[in-house]
Design a protein around this motif. Sequence first.
Motif, PDB file in Angstrom:
ATOM      1  N   MET A   1     -30.330   6.825   4.812  1.00  0.00           N
ATOM      2  CA  MET A   1     -30.996   5.897   3.878  1.00  0.00           C
ATOM      3  C   MET A   1     -32.005   6.422   2.909  1.00  0.00           C
ATOM      4  SD  MET A   1     -31.835   3.147   7.046  1.00  0.00           S
ATOM      5  CE  MET A   1     -32.297   1.722   5.721  1.00  0.00           C
ATOM      6  N   GLY A   2     -31.990   5.879   1.693  1.00  0.00           N
ATOM      7  CA  GLY A   2     -32.720   6.545   0.517  1.00  0.00           C
ATOM      8  C   GLY A   2     -32.507   5.890  -0.804  1.00  0.00           C
ATOM      9  N   TRP A   3     -32.649   6.651  -1.781  1.00  0.00           N
ATOM     10  CA  TRP A   3     -32.384   6.200  -2.953  1.00  0.00           C
ATOM     11  C   TRP A   3     -31.870   7.502  -3.689  1.00  0.00           C
ATOM     12  CZ3 TRP A   3     -33.946   8.148  -7.866  1.00  0.00           C
ATOM     13  CH2 TRP A   3     -33.856   7.351  -8.967  1.00  0.00           C
ATOM     14  N   SER A   4     -30.916   7.223  -4.712  1.00  0.00           N
ATOM     15  CA  SER A   4     -30.403   8.246  -5.538  1.00  0.00           C
ATOM     16  C   SER A   4     -30.354   7.689  -6.830  1.00  0.00           C
ATOM     17  CB  SER A   4     -28.952   8.346  -5.024  1.00  0.00           C
ATOM     18  OG  SER A   4     -28.392   9.647  -5.893  1.00  0.00           O
ATOM     19  N   SER A   5     -30.489   8.823  -7.799  1.00  0.00           N
ATOM     20  CA  SER A   5     -30.733   8.580  -9.349  1.00  0.00           C
ATOM     21  C   SER A   5     -29.453   8.278 -10.109  1.00  0.00           C
ATOM     22  CB  SER A   5     -31.401   9.804  -9.642  1.00  0.00           C
ATOM     23  OG  SER A   5     -30.545  11.084  -9.777  1.00  0.00           O
ATOM     24  N   ALA A  33     -38.769   0.309   5.579  1.00  0.00           N
ATOM     25  CA  ALA A  33     -37.729  -0.097   6.041  1.00  0.00           C
ATOM     26  C   ALA A  33     -36.827   0.920   6.434  1.00  0.00           C
ATOM     27  CB  ALA A  33     -37.122  -1.058   4.887  1.00  0.00           C
ATOM     28  N   GLY A  34     -36.972   2.043   6.275  1.00  0.00           N
ATOM     29  CA  GLY A  34     -36.143   3.022   6.760  1.00  0.00           C
ATOM     30  C   GLY A  34     -35.555   4.206   5.930  1.00  0.00           C
ATOM     31  N   TYR A  35     -35.807   3.566   4.465  1.00  0.00           N
ATOM     32  CA  TYR A  35     -35.106   4.442   3.438  1.00  0.00           C
ATOM     33  C   TYR A  35     -35.940   5.784   3.146  1.00  0.00           C
ATOM     34  CZ  TYR A  35     -32.445   0.240   2.483  1.00  0.00           C
ATOM     35  OH  TYR A  35     -31.714  -0.789   2.694  1.00  0.00           O
ATOM     36  N   HIS A  36     -35.399   6.934   3.564  1.00  0.00           N
ATOM     37  CA  HIS A  36     -36.281   8.089   3.587  1.00  0.00           C
ATOM     38  C   HIS A  36     -35.949   9.088   2.599  1.00  0.00           C
ATOM     39  CE1 HIS A  36     -38.217   6.989   7.770  1.00  0.00           C
ATOM     40  NE2 HIS A  36     -38.730   6.030   6.859  1.00  0.00           N
ATOM     41  N   GLY A  76     -44.309  11.335   2.625  1.00  0.00           N
ATOM     42  CA  GLY A  76     -43.488  11.213   3.671  1.00  0.00           C
ATOM     43  C   GLY A  76     -42.116  11.074   3.801  1.00  0.00           C
ATOM     44  N   MET A  77     -41.538  11.406   2.772  1.00  0.00           N
ATOM     45  CA  MET A  77     -39.933  11.044   2.488  1.00  0.00           C
ATOM     46  C   MET A  77     -39.339  12.709   2.398  1.00  0.00           C
ATOM     47  SD  MET A  77     -40.285   7.821  -0.061  1.00  0.00           S
ATOM     48  CE  MET A  77     -39.038   6.814   0.253  1.00  0.00           C
ATOM     49  N   LYS A 259     -33.686  -5.164   2.688  1.00  0.00           N
ATOM     50  CA  LYS A 259     -34.727  -4.930   3.773  1.00  0.00           C
ATOM     51  C   LYS A 259     -33.997  -5.829   5.026  1.00  0.00           C
ATOM     52  CE  LYS A 259     -38.755  -4.820   1.008  1.00  0.00           C
ATOM     53  NZ  LYS A 259     -40.234  -5.376   0.847  1.00  0.00           N
ATOM     54  N   ASN A 260     -33.178  -6.353   4.996  1.00  0.00           N
ATOM     55  CA  ASN A 260     -32.750  -7.269   6.299  1.00  0.00           C
ATOM     56  C   ASN A 260     -32.732  -6.357   7.447  1.00  0.00           C
ATOM     57  OD1 ASN A 260     -30.918  -8.393   8.078  1.00  0.00           O
ATOM     58  ND2 ASN A 260     -30.005  -9.774   6.820  1.00  0.00           N
TER      59      ASN A 260
END
Length: 353
Positions: A1-5, A33-36, A76-77, A259-260
């Motif tokens: 889980m996370g974000w990508s550009s 929410a867990g996206y690390h 912290g990611m 965030k569900n």
Amino acid sequence: MGWSSWNAFLVDISEDIIKHQADLMVEKGLKDAGYHYINVDDGFFGKRDDNGIMFTNEKRFPNGMKPVADHIHSLGMKAGIYTDAGNNTCGSIWDNDLAGVGAGIYGHEPQDAQLYFGDWGFDFIKIDYCGGDVLGLDEEERYTSIRNSIDKVNKNVSVNICRWAFPGTWAKDVATSWRISGDINAHWGSLKYVVRKNLYLSAYAGNGHYNDMDMLEIGRGLKPNEEEVHFGMWCIMSSPLLIGCDMNTIPDFSLKLLKNKELIALNQDVLGLQAHVVQHENESYVLVKDIERKRGLTRAVALYNPSDQPCDFIVPFETLELGGNVKVRDLIKQKDLGKMKEEIRQTVQPHSV
Ligand code: GLA
């Protein structure tokens, strides 16, 4: 889980953009929410020097990549980076990013592994294949060799194979996840295509390895019901969840969906299995995922209707390996639907789950 550009910024990324997006992931509660992971995709490359040492793009990352990874770690990611198994990146072929010529890891494996994971401290890498494809390289041999070079620096680095179809059973020895489809885009047809590609690959997910359905297009203009299909199906199919929108402009509906807690728990379930198809009528599918305990009394079910007509699902509990009075809960709406006997009868609207 996370974000990508990639989905939101393509190759037009920068130190400021990545750091700011990472900050927003924290501010908007997505880290909690867990996206690390914060993953830098294609576009950071500069040129190699005469010794083959990779430099970052001077305009986009004037201070190199270490401050980027350090900033992500300070939140912290975990930090992700990108390469290509061949010579040239996909961006150099499709997005005219000429700095990506010669930026691939081919011929530079130990050197790049030391730089990315030793010197810069990244924790994850997506390894693309446009350059590898052009050279006609042997995929299993290439990806295995890259993995070995990474292991010499840091065995905990998580690897994603990106060659746009299930690579083969060898992939589990090399990678945590692998893309199973071509590139996603923010249109309904694309979601439908990705789900279809993954429908019968559940046997290959498990033991900490996942079929990657690509970065999320949530928050980028899909309709609400389509976003629910997107998130719901990515969750029940245990795909990595990499948010792909600009966090500055994420709509409230999309943020809430991402965030569900119940869908996230479904995605992150301890068994790490992928839902499999148990019923198929016309264009519609029923999928089941074991959660908490194999063949337990709690099971996750998707009634997936990608067609353009409403679908009246009738699913006997026997098909779901359940019986008696069954308590049913809608995880998307986070609402109990009461107890049901014998079967689930439910009309699902077009393009919905
Ligand atoms: C390929 C990948 C995408 C993205 C781009 C970057 O198309 O499949 O996910 O990484 O390359 O150029």
